[in-house]
Design an enzyme around this catalytic site. Structure first.
Site, mmCIF file in Angstrom:
data_model
loop_
_atom_site.group_PDB
_atom_site.id
_atom_site.type_symbol
_atom_site.label_atom_id
_atom_site.label_comp_id
_atom_site.label_asym_id
_atom_site.label_seq_id
_atom_site.Cartn_x
_atom_site.Cartn_y
_atom_site.Cartn_z
ATOM 1 N N LYS A 185 0.878 -1.173 0.000
ATOM 2 C CA LYS A 185 0.000 0.000 0.000
ATOM 3 C C LYS A 185 0.913 1.220 0.000
ATOM 4 C CE LYS A 185 -3.942 1.815 2.725
ATOM 5 N NZ LYS A 185 -4.803 1.535 3.903
ATOM 6 N N SER A 219 -9.569 1.336 2.619
ATOM 7 C CA SER A 219 -8.677 2.143 1.812
ATOM 8 C C SER A 219 -7.583 1.333 1.125
ATOM 9 C CB SER A 219 -8.020 3.216 2.679
ATOM 10 O OG SER A 219 -7.258 2.613 3.709
ATOM 11 N N SER A 252 -9.933 -1.121 6.764
ATOM 12 C CA SER A 252 -9.282 -0.874 5.478
ATOM 13 C C SER A 252 -8.499 -2.047 4.896
ATOM 14 C CB SER A 252 -8.357 0.339 5.587
ATOM 15 O OG SER A 252 -9.116 1.515 5.566
#
Lengths: 483, 484
Positions: free
Chosen positions: B75, B150, B174
């Site tokens: 990420k 996310s 997330s």
């Protein structure tokens, strides 16, 4: 109303930099005076993803300082974020302690006109310092400003007094005693000129007898003991005059203008920022075991208060004298060693506070930089005491000692400065002078006592001031009356 | 099967037995990325050249220990030295860190190979990856739908076989929500289990690093590498990390499984409730004891979360001021304007919304009513879990109330979007470990089952997840993606 109709109320907020090797949350050096932005890392310069790790030495120093100020040391304390934007604050929050300071409810005793007075310490808390901005010229006209982050993350202890002081001189005494207490505790070098000791003053006035506090003004930019005193005096007078003129004072922050010797308004309470304090989630609450506090307490050296009491009780020195003698641990150690070698404390105190301080100040040196030892000073004082040198000669010898670091005896020997107290030598010289000045001798015998002064002067001149003047007087009397 | 389709443990075997080289794996991965990422749009930055060089280094050394030679994705909020770390934001579009996040460093120490940085909602704020400053990522199972967020890029990339595994972060769901939406395995461990050092913060008391993988075994394997105390993170726990793969034996006889009635309310799709109920039956079949429980304060988790998380974010994101790095508005006429214009232009709407929410919640006069109250609620939520965990080993619930929704459908409606997190947020508020594993499909879209464990008992979650996974085949299903 007149000035004497008002009572001045003063409280101080003092920041001391803790002299740890590294910063509060990272491994960067905590050294003053490095090239800009060289003592920085992702942590203290607020880079994304960097996290703080508390330096244990900071906590230990805070405990020491707290104990030295007779504070309670919290068994549970925590760190909070104080949020505001400024280019010298990389995280845009300062880590501080809001509602659970590590130290609280302490006090410190000062001497006002020789009498002890206790000043309350509300709290002392740990926080991190910010960096500094370097403007190109004045802050209002600069085209751009440079940011130096070296000071970011330098550990500070903010010590907040109770509003217990009533005159500018008391505030100064408090700050001086606080400084020496921190020096003795070994937690800070407290150099105002380098910013490792900083002071803001809260000042208000109220009519005598009034219980409620007047409107408080915080004064910033106090860069010396002298400016602290001057600023409080000015500000109190300004407030009294304003009240006399029927004005309503506003709670505000003012800055001391050193050049113009006035305080100027910076911002009012309405303009004060909302710092949105909240517990810093990157730093777990800090639990301080009692054993830790106890072990710090056991390692505490003699503090100024104890030393002052000792000097007053043991040697009968005045409160004023002892406050100067305990201005730093090194200064007190010099005194103690000197007294150990020459047991006349008052004489030692006088010489240190007089000649020694004069020379140190003139050459801008610290006591630690003095080139002669306390034992050397004791030796000189002993020579005065024994009449080996006169007081005046001693000052010349002292100057030479200060300049060269040579022992007094060596200076005396090299320069032939020893006082002539040998009777036979002096009598021989006196007889010669009497022979060369029969007129004066006649005058003396005719009743002109003053004529002896001339004869003494002749001897002193001939010996370049080295003759023991008391002895010369006695001997001249003796010689003249004998004939 | 193609190399890019394989799990980490399958690749480990092929490397160890010298059937393939790391270079071949990396090449296979990049061929796949080149083929599908135009559609999925999971990556912000690709590090192909570096990855190939590292793969050759590993091959030349000829030692395939741990995950040596195996590619991975991160990420884009894990700091990677020399590689852009954008946090999905214009604010950090050109930010290149000099330091490595601890989680990544631990993977690199085993010679895991970074393939690239994955898309995300800006500063990890969002549940669809549509809040990325750069572009939206698509769900590999249906390119017109969101991958969740996310960590949407991290989940989509694993789902689309672009990397064998990835790291994400989970502040309110997330990792678990996008894992659920994309039909992959996602674990958010206990708060404090994995170091947050070098991970760009959203809400420090909630953020936790975790693993997204193709199956439970891989997840346990990677978790073992990244977990454990780190002296750079004061909130990381000084606890030993068990060998998670060692407890994957499929034996869950007598395991006590709770399912909370509040997590099967009217807001949850019937198909999802059915899938979880079926999974519970499977657990009973496997010898577990399954009972209904109550977590009465979980319904307050979402409002409390939307006070705590934005409050912390408002402080964490204040450092992006244009002074030292990142975006700066150079047209500003003075300092104040530089701050406000930089932040106005550098941050997207959702980030600004949350900064404002958090600033308000911490303001003088509101702190007690909002932030402090939220902290108290947080404690009650945690107490609920503690009570249930006296009698149970794991809690099973849906991960999300719906399957992946259409791109653009919820972007104008933040409150509806926030509801996506309603089943995952309580776990963050309590600091507990939570996992999502595939447990079915609704109209072709994956459904995720959430397994919640006791603090620092990820091992039992892995054990339970593995037993379920081995008796089902949902994890072996692959999205078609319209390619050969």
């Amino acid at each position: 109303m007149k000035a004497y109709d008002y009572e001045i109320v003063i409280g101080l907020e003092v920041h001391v930099e803790l002299k740890t090797k590294t910063k509060i949350f990272c491994g960067c050096s905590n050294r003053f005076g490095a090239e800009p932005n060289t003592n920085v890392c992702p942590i203290c310069s607020g880079f994304p993803g960097a996290l703080p790790v508390l330096n244990q030495q900071v906590v230990e120093y805070a405990i020491r300082a707290g104990l030295a100020l007779n504070c309670e040391i919290a068994s549970y304390t925590k760190f909070d974020s104080k949020n505001y934007f400024y280019p010298d604050l990389p995280n845009a929050y300062q880590v501080s302690q809001y509602d659970r300071p590590i130290c609280s409810n302490g006090y410190m005793d000062i001497y006002v006109d020789g009498k002890p007075k206790r000043i309350g310490i509300n709290r002392a808390h740990i926080e991190e310092d910010a960096g500094k901005l370097v403007h190109q010229g004045s802050i209002t006209e600069t085209a751009y400003s440079l940011v130096d982050l070296n000071r970011c993350g330098v550990p500070l202890l903010e010590i907040v007094s109770m509003p217990d002081m009533r005159q500018a001189a008391e505030a100064r005494q408090y700050l001086e005693k606080l400084r020496s207490t921190m020096l003795f505790a070994g937690v800070s070098d407290c150099k105002m000129e380098e910013g490792s000791l900083r002071c803001d003053a809260n000042v208000s006035v109220r009519p005598w007898g009034e219980q409620a506090l007047g409107t408080r003004v915080e004064i910033k930019n106090l860069n010396s003991f002298r400016s602290l005193e001057k600023a409080i005096e000015y500000e109190a007078r300004r407030q009294m005059e304003a009240l006399d003129d029927g004005e309503v004072l506003v709670q505000e922050t003012r800055t001391w203008d050193e050049e113009k010797q006035v305080t100027r308004s910076m911002r009012s309470k309405e303009e004060a920022q909302d710092y949105r304090y909240f517990p810093n989630p990157d730093l777990p609450p800090l639990v301080i075991p009692r054993e830790w506090v106890e072990s710090v307490a056991r390692s505490m050296p003699e503090l100024p208060q104890q030393a002052q009491l000792r000097l007053m009780e043991k040697y009968g020195l005045s409160a004023y004298d002892v406050s100067i003698l305990t201005s730093s641990p090194e200064y007190l150690a010099f005194f103690d060693r000197c007294v150990a070698a020459f047991a006349q404390p008052k004489a030692v105190a006088n010489w240190m506070m007089g000649e020694l301080n004069k020379f140190l100040n003139q050459s801008n040196l610290q006591i630690t930089e003095c080139r002669f030892s306390p034992e050397h000073l004791a030796e000189l004082l002993k020579m005065i005491d024994e009449g080996a040198v006169s007081g005046k000669m001693a000052k010349d010898i002292f100057a030479e000692m200060f300049a060269s670091g040579k022992p007094a005896a060596q200076i005396v020997k090299e320069k032939g400065l020893a006082q002539i107290s040998d009777q036979d030598t002096l009598i021989a010289m006196i007889e010669e002078v009497l022979k060369a000045n029969p007129k004066v001798v006649e005058d003396y015998r005719g009743g002109k006592q003053k004529a002896a002064g001339f004869l003494v002067g002749q001897i002193m001149k001939a010996t370049k001031g080295q003759a023991n003047p008391t002895l010369v007087n006695q001997l001249i009397d003796k010689c003249l009356s004998a004939e | 099967m193609e190399l890019f389709e394989l799990t980490v443990h399958a690749l480990q075997q092929k490397l160890a037995s010298r059937q393939v080289s790391s270079e071949e794996i990396v090449k296979s991965i990049f061929a796949r990325i080149n083929k599908v990422d135009d559609k999925v749009k999971a990556f912000i930055t690709l590090t192909e050249e570096d990855a190939l060089n590292k793969a050759r280094e590993v091959d030349n050394a000829g030692q395939y220990k741990g995950i040596a030679g195996i590619p991975l994705g991160l990420k884009d909020l894990f700091c990677t030295p020399g590689v852009n770390t954008t946090c999905g934001s214009k604010m950090l579009a050109d930010f290149v860190p000099t330091y490595a996040s601890t989680a990544f460093r631990r993977l690199e120490e085993q010679q895991g190979i970074l393939a690239g940085k994955l898309n995300m909602d800006e500063f990890a704020m969002g549940s669809s990856t549509e809040n990325s400053s750069f572009f939206a990522t698509c769900n590999p199972w249906d390119l017109t739908r969101v991958p969740g967020g996310s960590s949407g890029g991290s989940a989509a990339a694993v789902s689309a076989d672009e990397v064998p595994f990835s790291l994400g972060t989970d502040t309110g769901g997330s990792i678990r929500q996008p894992a659920s939406f994309c039909g992959v395995v996602g674990m958010k461990p206990t708060y404090g289990r994995v170091s947050r050092w070098g991970v760009i913060a959203f809400a420090s008391s909630l953020d936790q690093v975790g693993v997204i993988s193709k199956d439970v075994y891989d997840n346990a394997l990677i978790m073992k590498i990244i977990a454990g105390h780190d002296h750079l993170d004061s909130t990381s726990a000084a606890l030993d990390v068990p060998d998670y793969t060692a407890c994957l034996d499929g034996d869950i006889k007598g395991l006590r499984v709770a399912y909370p009635q509040e997590y099967f309310g009217s807001g949850v799709d019937a198909a999802i409730k059915d899938a979880i109920k079926k999974a519970l039956l499977k657990y009973e079949e496997l010898g577990a004891i399954v009972e209904e429980v109550s977590l009465p304060h979980s319904e307050y988790a979402l409002p409390a979360y939307y006070l705590v998380a934005p409050a912390e974010a408002s402080a964490n994101l204040a450092r992006f001021d244009g002074v030292r790095y990142g975006y700066r508005d150079n047209e500003a006429e003075n300092m104040e304007a530089m701050f406000s214009q930089t932040r106005c232009q550098g941050f997207g709407d959702e980030v600004k919304r949350r900064i404002m929410l958090g600033t308000y919640a911490l303001s003088s006069g509101y702190y007690d009513a909002y932030y402090l109250k939220a902290l108290k609620v947080r404690r009650l939520i945690a107490d609920d879990f503690t009570r249930v965990f006296k009698d149970f080993d794991i809690i099973v619930a849906p991960t999300t109330p719906t399957t992946a929704f259409k791109l653009g459908k919820q972007s104008g409606d933040p409150l509806t979007l926030y509801m996506n997190d309603i089943l995952t947020v309580p776990v963050n508020m309590a600091g507990l470990p939570g996992m999502s594993i595939p447990c079915g499909f609704d109209q072709g879209m994956p459904i995720g089952m959430q397994i919640i464990g006791k603090a620092f008992d990820e091992a039992t979650i892995y054990k339970a997840a593995y037993a379920y996974e081995q008796s089902t085949n949902f994890h072996t299903m692959k999205p078609a993606l319209g390619v050969e």
